[in-house]
Design an enzyme around this catalytic site. Structure first.
Site, mmCIF file in Angstrom:
data_model
loop_
_atom_site.group_PDB
_atom_site.id
_atom_site.type_symbol
_atom_site.label_atom_id
_atom_site.label_comp_id
_atom_site.label_asym_id
_atom_site.label_seq_id
_atom_site.Cartn_x
_atom_site.Cartn_y
_atom_site.Cartn_z
ATOM 1 N N GLN A 1 -94.886 -94.335 33.353
ATOM 2 C CA GLN A 1 -96.289 -93.456 34.541
ATOM 3 C C GLN A 1 -95.930 -92.769 35.873
ATOM 4 O O GLN A 1 -96.128 -91.641 35.967
ATOM 5 C CB GLN A 1 -96.629 -95.085 35.748
ATOM 6 N N HIS B 1 -100.769 -89.033 22.486
ATOM 7 C CA HIS B 1 -100.776 -88.337 21.754
ATOM 8 C C HIS B 1 -101.855 -88.607 20.763
ATOM 9 O O HIS B 1 -102.352 -87.141 19.908
ATOM 10 C CB HIS B 1 -99.459 -87.896 21.218
ATOM 11 N N ASP C 1 -96.745 -87.624 29.456
ATOM 12 C CA ASP C 1 -95.792 -86.339 28.525
ATOM 13 C C ASP C 1 -95.604 -85.824 30.603
ATOM 14 O O ASP C 1 -93.818 -85.970 30.509
ATOM 15 C CB ASP C 1 -96.155 -85.266 28.551
ATOM 16 N N ARG D 1 -88.225 -100.746 43.552
ATOM 17 C CA ARG D 1 -88.747 -101.391 42.304
ATOM 18 C C ARG D 1 -89.049 -99.990 41.021
ATOM 19 O O ARG D 1 -89.956 -99.593 41.286
ATOM 20 C CB ARG D 1 -89.501 -102.753 42.286
ATOM 21 N N HIS E 1 -91.277 -102.121 30.797
ATOM 22 C CA HIS E 1 -92.738 -101.797 31.161
ATOM 23 C C HIS E 1 -93.627 -100.814 30.577
ATOM 24 O O HIS E 1 -94.002 -100.319 30.503
ATOM 25 C CB HIS E 1 -92.499 -101.208 32.670
ATOM 26 N N ASN F 1 -92.314 -106.796 32.335
ATOM 27 C CA ASN F 1 -93.700 -106.673 33.131
ATOM 28 C C ASN F 1 -94.422 -107.119 33.262
ATOM 29 O O ASN F 1 -95.478 -106.569 32.056
ATOM 30 C CB ASN F 1 -93.900 -105.494 33.889
ATOM 31 N N GLU F 2 -95.782 -108.371 33.797
ATOM 32 C CA GLU F 2 -96.885 -108.514 32.917
ATOM 33 C C GLU F 2 -97.020 -109.074 31.415
ATOM 34 O O GLU F 2 -97.878 -108.205 31.008
ATOM 35 C CB GLU F 2 -98.032 -107.686 33.469
ATOM 36 N N ASN G 1 -96.946 -110.467 40.902
ATOM 37 C CA ASN G 1 -97.730 -109.213 41.037
ATOM 38 C C ASN G 1 -99.190 -109.905 41.477
ATOM 39 O O ASN G 1 -99.892 -110.713 40.362
ATOM 40 C CB ASN G 1 -97.952 -108.548 39.771
ATOM 41 N N TYR H 1 -102.904 -109.309 42.402
ATOM 42 C CA TYR H 1 -104.312 -108.535 42.931
ATOM 43 C C TYR H 1 -105.561 -108.500 43.436
ATOM 44 O O TYR H 1 -106.178 -108.047 44.806
ATOM 45 C CB TYR H 1 -104.343 -106.650 41.800
ATOM 46 N N GLU I 1 -95.779 -106.653 43.030
ATOM 47 C CA GLU I 1 -96.226 -106.118 43.443
ATOM 48 C C GLU I 1 -97.956 -106.417 43.691
ATOM 49 O O GLU I 1 -98.261 -107.211 43.156
ATOM 50 C CB GLU I 1 -97.314 -105.320 41.966
#
Ligand SMILES: *[C@@H]1O[C@H](CO)[C@@H](O)[C@H](O)[C@H]1NC(C)=O
Ligand SMILES: *[C@@H]1O[C@H](CO)[C@@H](O)[C@H](O)[C@H]1NC(C)=O
Ligand SMILES: *[C@@H]1O[C@H](CO)[C@@H](O)[C@H](O)[C@H]1NC(C)=O
Length: 501
Positions: free
Chosen positions: A48, A68, A81, A106, A151, A195-196, A335, A337, A404
């Protein structure tokens, strides 16, 4: 953070619900101060923010290939990219971390930067050097490094043999994790394996939203979860037997889930949904049974038999695996939200078969909840407090680090809604601590605006904006950065948000 579930909003009045949730606001209970040793941090992940997608020998990941080959599947046709170019500009991230005075950072390690073809035979020293530099600079500035091993950016060559649908992933991951302990474990003391997993297993293998875009719901997603749990536990075993004595670190796995509030007379449905979500991975790892939640095993077996199968789509963990999965984590990486109201489904849900069909519940949004950019994210701080209580009661008050929690918008620097989200969620954490929960840290997602998977750059979670038009990718603090800085400095929740503009 996690992406939108495909969610059918039900236009119903929640007024008759058991509990009235205040919109994005929580009253304090008890001491206004966080404990002295409480750790505040921020998070990012490799794909990310790093960019440098083919720099210095890095191999391709499934996200490189996917973006891509399918730009039309990303909201703004973008890719990672270059992104914030943290691979070449970590010093700009470091400057922001120092400005905030965070206690921990993190980040995630890109597997194809370390092993370009996924395997140790392709070890890439320049990729290792990059993370050595990141870790050393963090430590030099008194910031604790907290590393996620995986991740979402799986090396493409591992996908060619099936990725997480092939049990060979267990051995591949253990070799990769061992390399990370050897290279970085002298300085990294807080690790997260994955992760998740429920998000990437469902998105990659059930609804075909993420690479490799397999749509075998209720089957391949369960295989992916099973292999992830075993890979996690096997890596934990290696750490405890070969590294712990000299490195003395802790290992967790970052798990996500909505919290749920019952519609009238639906308390049992809430327990069921929490087990299908959080419990799916947390129960085997943190509960003494060492296996999936009973309710999942029972329901999925009976659905499987009804479908004419000979065995369950989710077989129980057995023998060796059960023993090494049980208690294979030193802390709970949460995490969180958002939340939903819940009731048992009024008609069959989702594909047949699927996790949704097996869970058999309707998730309901209160239209009065404050909503972020991104259809799934509503501000419900009561849910964080509820989730922390659930973890305390279900998993023997294990130490929790919130890894998170964050709010998305279109990128304004005057981000008052983000401040309100942070403020109310920190209040939830403080209330849970005052209520006896064992919580040692909070991590805001994210330090900087970044590539938000299928949403591309159209959704922003950062405390800092990144100028994507400029080759230098300058970072600029938003109002929320000043707010969070004040939280960290004062170790309490500032009352007024306007004094930081
Ligand atoms: C909830 O359950 C109680 C007791 O079983 C019953 O009296 C009441 O009518 C139920 N309410 C609704 C809305 O179903
Ligand atoms: C909190 O967690 C730590 C680490 O797991 C443990 O040693 C400690 O006993 C826990 N504290 C409480 C109050 O349960
Ligand atoms: C933090 O300090 C408190 C109170 O001194 C103690 O009970 C707790 O175990 C400590 N937590 C960690 C993670 O060190």
């Amino acid at each position: 953070m996690f992406p939108s579930f495909i969610f059918v909003g039900l236009a119903i009045s929640i007024a008759s619900g058991g509990q009235t949730l205040n919109t994005c606001n929580l009253a304090p209970k008890g001491s206004p101060y966080f404990p002295r040793n409480f750790s505040f941090g921020v998070a990012t992940s490799a794909y990310q923010v790093e960019g440098g997608w083919n720099s210095d020998g890095k191999g391709p990941s499934i996200w490189d290939d996917f973006t891509h080959n399918n730009p039309h599947l990303i909201d703004d046709s973008s890719n990672g990219d270059i992104s914030a170019d943290s691979y070449h500009r970590f010093d700009q991230d470091l400057a922001a971390l120092k400005e905030l005075k965070v206690d921990h950072y993190r980040f995630s390690i890109s597997w194809p930067r370390i092993f370009p073809n996924g395997d140790i035979s392709s070890r890439n020293q320049k990729g290792i050097d990059y993370y050595n530099d990141v870790i050393d600079k963090l430590l030099l500035n008194g910031i604790e490094p907290m590393a996620t091993m995986f991740h979402y950016d799986l090396p493409s060559e591992i996908q060619k043999i099936g990725g997480f649908a092939n049990a060979l992933i267990i051995e591949k991951f253990v070799i990769y994790a061992t390399e990370l302990f050897e290279q970085f474990g002298d300085r990294v003391k807080l690790w997260m394996t994955f992760n998740e997993p429920l998000i990437y297993c469902k998105s990659s293998f059930a609804d075909a939203r993420y690479p490799p875009q397999v749509d075998l719901s209720g089957v391949a997603d369960y295989i992916c979860v099973d292999n992830t749990i075993k890979a996690h536990a096997a890596a934990y075993q290696v750490y405890r037997s070969q590294f712990y004595d000299r490195q003395k670190g802790k290992i967790g796995i970052a798990l996500d889930s909505y919290f749920y509030f019952p519609m009238p007379n639906e308390t049992e449905s809430v327990y069921r949904a929490l087990q299908f979500n959080m419990g799916f991975l947390a129960h085997p790892i943190f509960h003494k049974s060492g296996d999936y939640p009973d309710i999942m095993l029972k329901e999925i077996e009976s659905n499987s038999l009804r479908e004419g199968r000979l065995t369950s789509r989710l077989p129980p963990l057995k023998g060796y695996w059960k023993n090494i999965v049980r208690h294979s984590a030193d802390f709970f990486a949460l995490n969180y939200y958002s939340s939903r109201y819940l009731r048992r489904a009024e008609k069959p849900k989702g594909m047949n078969p699927s996790w949704e069909r097996d869970m058999d519940c309707d998730e309901i949004v209160d239209p009065s909840w404050m909503q972020a950019v991104g259809s799934w994210l509503h501000c419900v701080p009561e849910g964080l407090e509820g989730m922390l209580k659930f973890i305390r009661d279900e998993y023997d008050n294990i130490e929790v680090i919130i890894t998170e929690n964050g709010w998305s918008d279109k990128g304004t620097l005057e981000d008052d809604n983000r401040i309100q989200y942070i403020k109310s969620h920190l209040q939830a954490v403080l209330n849970a601590i005052n209520d006896g929960s064992n919580i040692s840290g909070y991590t805001y997602w994210s330090l900087i605006d970044n590539f938000e998977w299928k949403s591309g750059y159209s959704v922003k979670f950062g405390l800092y904006a990144v100028d994507l038009m400029s080759p230098k990718r300058e970072r600029s603090p938003k109002k929320s950065a000043y707010y969070y800085k004040e939280v960290i400095k004062s170790r309490k929740i500032p009352n007024h948000i306007n004094e930081f503009s």
